[in-house]
Scaffold this motif. Structure first.
Motif, short mmCIF file in Angstrom:
data_model
loop_
_atom_site.label_atom_id
_atom_site.label_comp_id
_atom_site.label_asym_id
_atom_site.label_seq_id
_atom_site.Cartn_x
_atom_site.Cartn_y
_atom_site.Cartn_z
N ASN A 84 7.34 5.11 9.28
CA ASN A 84 8.23 4.41 8.08
C ASN A 84 7.38 4.39 6.52
O ASN A 84 7.78 3.34 6.36
CB ASN A 84 8.43 2.94 9.42
N TYR A 85 7.00 5.63 6.05
CA TYR A 85 6.73 5.24 5.23
C TYR A 85 7.54 5.33 3.73
O TYR A 85 6.96 4.53 2.86
CB TYR A 85 5.39 6.80 5.19
N LYS A 86 8.51 5.47 4.27
CA LYS A 86 9.33 5.97 2.99
C LYS A 86 9.65 4.29 2.85
O LYS A 86 9.82 3.84 1.78
CB LYS A 86 10.59 6.59 3.15
N GLU A 87 10.34 3.71 3.84
CA GLU A 87 10.83 2.23 3.35
C GLU A 87 9.85 1.26 3.20
O GLU A 87 9.42 0.17 2.23
CB GLU A 87 10.50 1.70 5.11
N ASP A 88 8.27 1.24 3.95
CA ASP A 88 6.77 0.91 3.75
C ASP A 88 6.40 0.86 2.38
O ASP A 88 6.25 -0.04 1.25
CB ASP A 88 6.30 0.93 4.57
N ILE A 89 6.66 2.47 1.50
CA ILE A 89 6.31 2.79 0.35
C ILE A 89 7.36 1.82 -0.54
O ILE A 89 6.96 0.98 -2.12
CB ILE A 89 6.48 4.03 -0.09
N LYS A 90 8.17 1.68 -0.61
CA LYS A 90 9.86 1.13 -1.11
C LYS A 90 8.97 -0.44 -1.77
O LYS A 90 9.25 -0.48 -2.28
CB LYS A 90 10.61 1.57 -0.46
N LEU A 91 8.82 -1.01 -0.34
CA LEU A 91 8.42 -2.12 -0.65
C LEU A 91 7.29 -2.57 -1.15
O LEU A 91 7.42 -3.21 -2.23
CB LEU A 91 8.29 -2.49 1.29
N PHE A 92 6.34 -1.92 -1.18
CA PHE A 92 5.03 -1.97 -2.10
C PHE A 92 5.58 -1.83 -3.91
O PHE A 92 5.28 -2.25 -4.56
CB PHE A 92 4.48 -0.64 -1.68
N SER A 93 6.43 -0.58 -4.03
CA SER A 93 7.18 -0.12 -5.43
C SER A 93 7.94 -1.99 -5.20
O SER A 93 7.49 -1.95 -6.29
CB SER A 93 8.33 0.81 -5.11
N GLU A 94 8.83 -2.88 -4.15
CA GLU A 94 9.69 -3.83 -5.13
C GLU A 94 8.57 -5.07 -5.87
O GLU A 94 9.06 -5.00 -6.39
CB GLU A 94 10.66 -3.67 -3.85
N MET A 95 7.11 -5.12 -4.95
CA MET A 95 6.80 -5.95 -5.85
C MET A 95 5.79 -5.59 -6.81
O MET A 95 5.48 -6.11 -7.50
CB MET A 95 5.32 -6.40 -4.50
N GLY A 96 5.55 -4.01 -7.52
CA GLY A 96 5.62 -3.63 -8.48
C GLY A 96 4.19 -2.83 -8.66
O GLY A 96 3.21 -2.72 -9.50
N LEU A 426 -13.81 -4.79 -15.02
CA LEU A 426 -12.60 -4.56 -13.82
C LEU A 426 -12.22 -3.68 -13.67
O LEU A 426 -11.05 -3.89 -14.90
CB LEU A 426 -12.88 -5.71 -13.30
N MET A 427 -11.56 -3.02 -12.56
CA MET A 427 -10.74 -1.75 -12.55
C MET A 427 -9.32 -2.03 -12.22
O MET A 427 -8.11 -2.10 -12.45
CB MET A 427 -10.74 -0.56 -12.32
N GLY A 428 -9.27 -3.04 -11.05
CA GLY A 428 -7.59 -2.60 -10.59
C GLY A 428 -8.82 -4.10 -9.47
O GLY A 428 -9.74 -4.01 -8.73
N TYR A 429 -7.55 -4.00 -8.58
CA TYR A 429 -7.43 -5.28 -7.45
C TYR A 429 -5.95 -4.98 -6.16
O TYR A 429 -4.76 -4.90 -6.35
CB TYR A 429 -7.07 -6.99 -7.57
N THR A 430 -6.74 -4.62 -4.76
CA THR A 430 -5.52 -3.70 -3.73
C THR A 430 -5.76 -4.87 -3.37
O THR A 430 -6.85 -4.81 -2.26
CB THR A 430 -5.61 -2.73 -3.26
N MET A 431 -5.07 -5.52 -3.08
CA MET A 431 -4.77 -6.58 -2.02
C MET A 431 -5.55 -6.11 0.01
O MET A 431 -3.86 -5.36 -0.14
CB MET A 431 -3.45 -7.98 -1.79
N TRP A 432 -5.84 -6.56 1.14
CA TRP A 432 -6.48 -6.25 1.84
C TRP A 432 -5.10 -6.60 2.96
O TRP A 432 -4.75 -7.71 2.95
CB TRP A 432 -7.06 -6.21 3.24
N GLY A 433 -4.64 -5.61 3.35
CA GLY A 433 -3.34 -5.67 4.27
C GLY A 433 -2.45 -5.95 4.08
O GLY A 433 -1.31 -6.28 4.07
N CYS A 434 -1.75 -4.86 2.90
CA CYS A 434 -0.96 -5.73 1.78
C CYS A 434 0.83 -5.50 3.63
O CYS A 434 1.66 -5.97 2.95
CB CYS A 434 -0.16 -4.47 0.88
N ILE A 435 0.54 -4.71 4.17
CA ILE A 435 1.76 -5.05 5.11
C ILE A 435 0.73 -5.20 6.27
O ILE A 435 -0.18 -4.37 7.04
CB ILE A 435 2.45 -3.56 4.79
N ASP A 436 1.22 -6.18 7.40
CA ASP A 436 0.66 -6.38 8.48
C ASP A 436 -0.10 -5.07 8.95
O ASP A 436 0.96 -4.35 9.31
CB ASP A 436 1.48 -7.68 9.88
#
Length: 486
Positions: A84-96, A426-436
């Motif tokens: 499902n990586y394509k669907e999940d990455i598309k959702l990540f993209s939608e969040m920006g 501070l370079m960045g912030y990647t919140m943990w578990g962006c998808i369950d």
């Protein structure tokens, strides 16, 4: 240098995004030539407060190998990102998303860990993932080892307890660095490297039946091997592509003294030193002096090879990444009420709220730790895990209302901004578990972190359909505004 002005917000190129780990996300545990990993022999916990990630024996591994199902080993199924990586990455993209912190499963590339030739099917999978991320201009931040390694290395040589594992790791790193040198810029060597002090999940070394003294010996020796491997990998990565930015990763535990009693303050200082020992080695390239006493008093005798000091000095990291979920409290006599948390038990802080899992919520502690780490090291910092594990409810209309998560993240991002204004790089912030995904500590599904809900329960039942939580659109606005619209 003195300046009359200071940063008022995040950098224009700030890396907003989310984070996951292969062993909790991917699934496809026995497909396309992948080997079994250490994560896939850790049984799920009986309840959410029962941590089992280091209770591994030779007998339990044999039992796990014989069991070809996912019933007792949920990390084998993950949430099927593999398909499902394509669907999940598309959702990540939608969040920006500007960045996606992920890990690679070493056993997809080298099923037994020590082959001379990699598994092409595994390499092709990550080619597809990186190409999909590039399609949406999402920068991958790739962890080479995130709480998993080929199980065969544990069976053959007890994981990182053996120095032979170093060459297997550097061969793996060499292959992926060369393969993806034009697709990946940011790399991390070991996830939460300090987890090695707790045993199997971090080291792949079986030691749960040993005495405490024996455990300390094997764990710190295994960690020394990881330090050497990390330093070698940093050096070889920079040789392959000088543009690589290679960092370490620490589970940061900010420690407060229970009282102003100097003994309590000293106890807190000692706890913080034992936590920051790992970044001291990987950033400064040498063992700090305070560890001489600690290791000696605990009768730990490390096997240093003649060139190890040179290797550590020449392989220092470019930046520090870390997880931050909570702070802890300690005292000289351990007299306070106890609290639980991310790998570490401490004493309860009466000024803080706790999550459903008993983790103390401390946004200001993130500002404190950012300042302390910046002042101690003066290298760029990146928060690659931060989030709230909670029980989310999927409503009949397909909505998930997670205001509690929005509140948690909102308060922590405010403190991040304060730290930037303090002068922290501070370079960045990647919140943990962006998808369950599957919990690292208990292998349950009901402890959810994501902006995206996955329809799967603790027993693996469900459609795996993805749903957007309320926090999804909230985070989208945070990224779009570069952190100004919270």
């Amino acid at each position: 240098m003195y300046k009359t002005d200071y940063p008022k917000g995040f950098k224009k190129d700030f890396l907003w995004g989310g984070a996951t780990a292969a062993n909790q996300l991917e699934g496809g545990w026995d497909q396309d030539g992948k080997g079994m990993t250490t994560a896939e022999v850790i049984r799920k916990a009986e309840n959410k407060m029962n941590l089992t990630f280091n209770e591994v024996t030779k007998e339990s591994i044999e039992e796990a190998i014989a069991d070809k199902t996912t019933d007792n080993y949920p990390k084998r199924r993950g949430v099927d990102f593999y398909h499902n990586y394509k669907e999940d990455i598309k959702l990540f993209s939608e969040m920006g998303f500007k960045a996606y912190r992920m890990s690679m499963a070493w056993a997809r590339i080298f099923p037994n860990g020590d082959e001379t030739e990699p598994n092409e099917a595994g390499l092709l999978f990550y080619d597809k993932v990186f190409d999909e991320l590039a399609k949406y201009n999402i920068e991958p931040v790739v962890t080479l080892s995130h709480y998993e390694m080929p199980l065969a290395l544990t069976v053959k040589q007890n994981g990182w307890a053996s120095r032979d594992t170093i060459s297997s790791f550097t061969r793996y790193a060499d292959i992926v660095f060369k393969r993806y040198q034009d697709k990946v810029k940011y790399w991390l060597t070991f996830n939460e490297i300090n987890a090695g002090t707790f045993g199997f999940m971090g080291t792949g070394a079986i030691d749960s039946t040993l005495t405490e003294k024996e455990q300390l010996q094997i764990r710190y020796q295994a960690l020394h091997h990881q330090f050497i491997a990390s330093a070698l990998v940093v050096k070889q990565g920079h040789k392959i592509n000088p543009e690589f930015k290679i960092g370490n990763m620490l589970a940061r535990m900010q420690t407060y003294p229970l009282t102003p009693n100097p003994d309590d303050v000293r106890a807190a200082q000692e706890n913080d030193n034992l936590n920051l020992f790992f970044t001291d080695v990987q950033v400064r390239g040498e063992y700090p002096e305070y560890m001489n006493r600690y290791l000696s008093e605990n009768d730990v005798k490390l096997n240093f090879q003649p060139n190890d000091e040179v290797i550590l000095k020449e392989g220092t990291v470019d930046f520090i990444s870390f997880s931050y979920y909570m702070s802890t409290v300690t005292s000289a006599n351990n007299a306070g009420d106890k609290s639980v948390g991310n790998m570490l038990n401490g004493e309860k802080n009466p000024y803080l709220e706790t999550s459903e899992w008993g983790w103390q919520i401390d946004p200001v502690g993130l500002r404190i730790t950012l300042n302390e780490m910046w002042n101690r090291y003066r290298v760029p910092l990146m928060i690659v895990e931060n989030g709230l594990g909670a029980v989310d409810t999927l409503e009949a209309d397909g909505k998930i209302h997670d205001d509690y998560r929005i509140k948690y993240l909102h308060e922590h991002i405010i403190q991040m901004k304060e730290a930037v204004m303090d002068g922290v790089d501070l370079m960045g912030y990647t919140m943990w578990g962006c998808i369950d995904l599957i919990s690292a500590s208990t292998s349950e599904m009901s402890k959810r972190y994501g902006f995206i809900y996955v329809d799967q329960d603790d027993n693996g039942n469900g459609t795996l359909r993805r749903y957007k939580k309320d926090s999804f659109n909230w985070y989208k606005q945070v990224i779009k505004s570069n952190g100004s619209n919270l």
